[in-house]
Design a protein around this motif. Structure first.
Motif, PDB file in Angstrom:
ATOM      1  N   LEU A  98       0.833  -1.195   0.000  1.00  0.00           N
ATOM      2  CA  LEU A  98       0.000   0.000   0.000  1.00  0.00           C
ATOM      3  C   LEU A  98       0.872   1.251   0.000  1.00  0.00           C
ATOM      4  O   LEU A  98       0.604   2.201  -0.737  1.00  0.00           O
ATOM      5  N   GLY A  99       1.931   1.253   0.795  1.00  0.00           N
ATOM      6  CA  GLY A  99       2.855   2.392   0.811  1.00  0.00           C
ATOM      7  C   GLY A  99       3.516   2.602  -0.538  1.00  0.00           C
ATOM      8  O   GLY A  99       3.650   3.740  -1.010  1.00  0.00           O
ATOM      9  N   ALA A 100       3.919   1.524  -1.195  1.00  0.00           N
ATOM     10  CA  ALA A 100       4.535   1.629  -2.520  1.00  0.00           C
ATOM     11  C   ALA A 100       3.534   2.154  -3.539  1.00  0.00           C
ATOM     12  O   ALA A 100       3.878   2.985  -4.398  1.00  0.00           O
ATOM     13  N   SER A 101       2.272   1.708  -3.458  1.00  0.00           N
ATOM     14  CA  SER A 101       1.226   2.195  -4.370  1.00  0.00           C
ATOM     15  C   SER A 101       0.992   3.688  -4.188  1.00  0.00           C
ATOM     16  O   SER A 101       0.878   4.435  -5.165  1.00  0.00           O
ATOM     17  N   LYS A 102       0.927   4.136  -2.944  1.00  0.00           N
ATOM     18  CA  LYS A 102       0.713   5.558  -2.675  1.00  0.00           C
ATOM     19  C   LYS A 102       1.869   6.396  -3.214  1.00  0.00           C
ATOM     20  O   LYS A 102       1.655   7.458  -3.804  1.00  0.00           O
ATOM     21  N   THR A 103       3.091   5.916  -3.040  1.00  0.00           N
ATOM     22  CA  THR A 103       4.256   6.652  -3.540  1.00  0.00           C
ATOM     23  C   THR A 103       4.240   6.725  -5.057  1.00  0.00           C
ATOM     24  O   THR A 103       4.461   7.798  -5.643  1.00  0.00           O
ATOM     25  N   ALA A 104       3.978   5.593  -5.715  1.00  0.00           N
ATOM     26  CA  ALA A 104       3.955   5.567  -7.185  1.00  0.00           C
ATOM     27  C   ALA A 104       2.851   6.477  -7.728  1.00  0.00           C
ATOM     28  O   ALA A 104       3.064   7.215  -8.701  1.00  0.00           O
ATOM     29  N   LEU A 105       1.683   6.447  -7.105  1.00  0.00           N
ATOM     30  CA  LEU A 105       0.583   7.308  -7.562  1.00  0.00           C
ATOM     31  C   LEU A 105       0.880   8.783  -7.314  1.00  0.00           C
ATOM     32  O   LEU A 105       0.528   9.635  -8.136  1.00  0.00           O
ATOM     33  N   THR A 106       1.524   9.100  -6.211  1.00  0.00           N
ATOM     34  CA  THR A 106       1.906  10.489  -5.942  1.00  0.00           C
ATOM     35  C   THR A 106       2.839  11.000  -7.034  1.00  0.00           C
ATOM     36  O   THR A 106       2.652  12.101  -7.563  1.00  0.00           O
ATOM     37  N   VAL A 107       3.828  10.192  -7.383  1.00  0.00           N
ATOM     38  CA  VAL A 107       4.770  10.579  -8.445  1.00  0.00           C
ATOM     39  C   VAL A 107       4.025  10.751  -9.772  1.00  0.00           C
ATOM     40  O   VAL A 107       4.210  11.755 -10.479  1.00  0.00           O
ATOM     41  N   ALA A 108       3.177   9.785 -10.122  1.00  0.00           N
ATOM     42  CA  ALA A 108       2.451   9.851 -11.395  1.00  0.00           C
ATOM     43  C   ALA A 108       1.507  11.047 -11.452  1.00  0.00           C
ATOM     44  O   ALA A 108       1.430  11.744 -12.477  1.00  0.00           O
ATOM     45  N   LEU A 109       0.799  11.316 -10.357  1.00  0.00           N
ATOM     46  CA  LEU A 109      -0.138  12.445 -10.349  1.00  0.00           C
ATOM     47  C   LEU A 109       0.591  13.787 -10.386  1.00  0.00           C
ATOM     48  O   LEU A 109       0.174  14.707 -11.105  1.00  0.00           O
ATOM     49  N   ARG A 110       1.672  13.911  -9.651  1.00  0.00           N
ATOM     50  CA  ARG A 110       2.435  15.169  -9.677  1.00  0.00           C
ATOM     51  C   ARG A 110       3.023  15.408 -11.062  1.00  0.00           C
ATOM     52  O   ARG A 110       3.002  16.540 -11.562  1.00  0.00           O
ATOM     53  N   TYR A 111       3.548  14.350 -11.663  1.00  0.00           N
ATOM     54  CA  TYR A 111       4.095  14.488 -13.015  1.00  0.00           C
ATOM     55  C   TYR A 111       2.981  14.880 -13.989  1.00  0.00           C
ATOM     56  O   TYR A 111       3.150  15.783 -14.806  1.00  0.00           O
ATOM     57  N   SER A 112       1.837  14.201 -13.897  1.00  0.00           N
ATOM     58  CA  SER A 112       0.720  14.487 -14.806  1.00  0.00           C
ATOM     59  C   SER A 112       0.180  15.893 -14.626  1.00  0.00           C
ATOM     60  O   SER A 112      -0.296  16.518 -15.577  1.00  0.00           O
ATOM     61  N   ALA A 113       0.248  16.410 -13.415  1.00  0.00           N
ATOM     62  CA  ALA A 113      -0.240  17.769 -13.153  1.00  0.00           C
ATOM     63  C   ALA A 113       0.762  18.825 -13.624  1.00  0.00           C
ATOM     64  O   ALA A 113       0.375  19.949 -13.952  1.00  0.00           O
ATOM     65  N   SER A 114       2.045  18.480 -13.679  1.00  0.00           N
ATOM     66  CA  SER A 114       3.059  19.474 -14.050  1.00  0.00           C
ATOM     67  C   SER A 114       3.513  19.363 -15.509  1.00  0.00           C
ATOM     68  O   SER A 114       3.986  20.340 -16.081  1.00  0.00           O
ATOM     69  N   ARG A 115       3.380  18.203 -16.123  1.00  0.00           N
ATOM     70  CA  ARG A 115       3.807  18.013 -17.514  1.00  0.00           C
ATOM     71  C   ARG A 115       2.812  18.678 -18.439  1.00  0.00           C
ATOM     72  O   ARG A 115       1.639  18.352 -18.455  1.00  0.00           O
ATOM     73  N   LYS A 116       3.290  19.626 -19.205  1.00  0.00           N
ATOM     74  CA  LYS A 116       2.413  20.394 -20.109  1.00  0.00           C
ATOM     75  C   LYS A 116       2.449  19.805 -21.518  1.00  0.00           C
ATOM     76  O   LYS A 116       3.458  19.269 -21.965  1.00  0.00           O
ATOM     77  N   THR A 117       1.333  19.933 -22.177  1.00  0.00           N
ATOM     78  CA  THR A 117       1.225  19.507 -23.569  1.00  0.00           C
ATOM     79  C   THR A 117       0.446  20.573 -24.333  1.00  0.00           C
ATOM     80  O   THR A 117      -0.115  21.495 -23.739  1.00  0.00           O
ATOM     81  N   VAL A 118       0.442  20.469 -25.619  1.00  0.00           N
ATOM     82  CA  VAL A 118      -0.253  21.460 -26.443  1.00  0.00           C
ATOM     83  C   VAL A 118      -1.754  21.323 -26.204  1.00  0.00           C
ATOM     84  O   VAL A 118      -2.322  20.251 -26.363  1.00  0.00           O
ATOM     85  N   GLY A 119      -2.348  22.420 -25.791  1.00  0.00           N
ATOM     86  CA  GLY A 119      -3.768  22.422 -25.485  1.00  0.00           C
ATOM     87  C   GLY A 119      -4.580  23.114 -26.556  1.00  0.00           C
ATOM     88  O   GLY A 119      -4.142  23.298 -27.694  1.00  0.00           O
ATOM     89  N   LYS A 120      -5.762  23.570 -26.187  1.00  0.00           N
ATOM     90  CA  LYS A 120      -6.699  24.203 -27.112  1.00  0.00           C
ATOM     91  C   LYS A 120      -6.154  25.508 -27.679  1.00  0.00           C
ATOM     92  O   LYS A 120      -6.520  25.938 -28.767  1.00  0.00           O
ATOM     93  N   THR A 121      -5.280  26.154 -26.928  1.00  0.00           N
ATOM     94  CA  THR A 121      -4.738  27.448 -27.375  1.00  0.00           C
ATOM     95  C   THR A 121      -3.615  27.283 -28.390  1.00  0.00           C
ATOM     96  O   THR A 121      -3.167  28.260 -28.969  1.00  0.00           O
TER      97      THR A 121
END
Length: 188
Positions: A139-162
């Motif tokens: 469970l601890g490993a899952s929480k750590t992996a998800l934290t990394v994935a979510l933080r990366y997904s929230a900070s990694r930018k891609t070309v959007g509608k603009t």
């Protein structure tokens, strides 16, 4: 922990069958603890632990012991798990882990815990605590992996509608469908 049936014969328990997995047995272990039914003169005294030799000093499997690697294990390939088979393996009665029970040289069984079920629960409690620790680590490993994935997904930018790189990949439904169910299961 292997689990099989043992019978006392000539003051020695004899393993009659088993096939289970044990950590470090595929390549490294020379000894293991076998949790087995202790049977003396056809009377079953419940599950007990026995220190059992599975390889000799030359690292060759002992007579009556067959060992195989368990193969690929999801998430645990660094752990040397193996499968063990016992075919009439003899262990001395002194190999009984006798914190609560004992077998005398004449084959007499004694235990400070009188009921067979209570002896089983004492052994099961020891095994259960290990399983709980493994689940907590996962469970601890899952929480750590998800934290990394979510933080990366929230900070990694891609070309959007603009037309500019200003949209986090977490804004995309495909990324949300990959991560959010895992987050919900881990937090639940």
């Amino acid at each position: 922990y292997p689990l099989c049936a043992l019978a006392v014969s000539d003051e020695r328990p004899v393993s009659t069958q088993s096939t289970w997995r044990i950590t470090n047995s595929a390549d490294h272990a020379r000894w293991c603890v076998v949790f087995a039914q202790l049977i003396i003169d056809s009377e079953n005294h419940g599950i007990h632990g026995f220190l059992t030799r599975i390889r000799d000093d030359n690292h060759t499997p002992c007579r009556g012991v067959r060992i195989e690697d368990m193969g690929t294990k999801f998430g645990c390939n660094g752990v040397d798990n193996g499968k063990l088979w016992f075919d009439h393996v003899r262990v001395p009665r002194e190999a009984l882990l006798n914190a609560t029970s004992n077998v005398a040289p004449d084959g007499t069984f004694t235990s400070v815990i009188k009921k067979k079920r209570a002896r089983f629960l004492r052994v099961a409690d020891q095994l259960l605590s290990g399983r709980v620790c493994i689940a907590a680590m996962c469970l601890g490993a899952s929480k750590t992996a998800l934290t990394v994935a979510l933080r990366y997904s929230a900070s990694r930018k891609t070309v959007g509608k603009t037309g500019k790189s200003d949209t986090p990949i977490l804004d995309y439904q495909l990324q949300q469908r990959a991560l959010m169910p895992l987050l919900a299961e881990t937090r639940a």
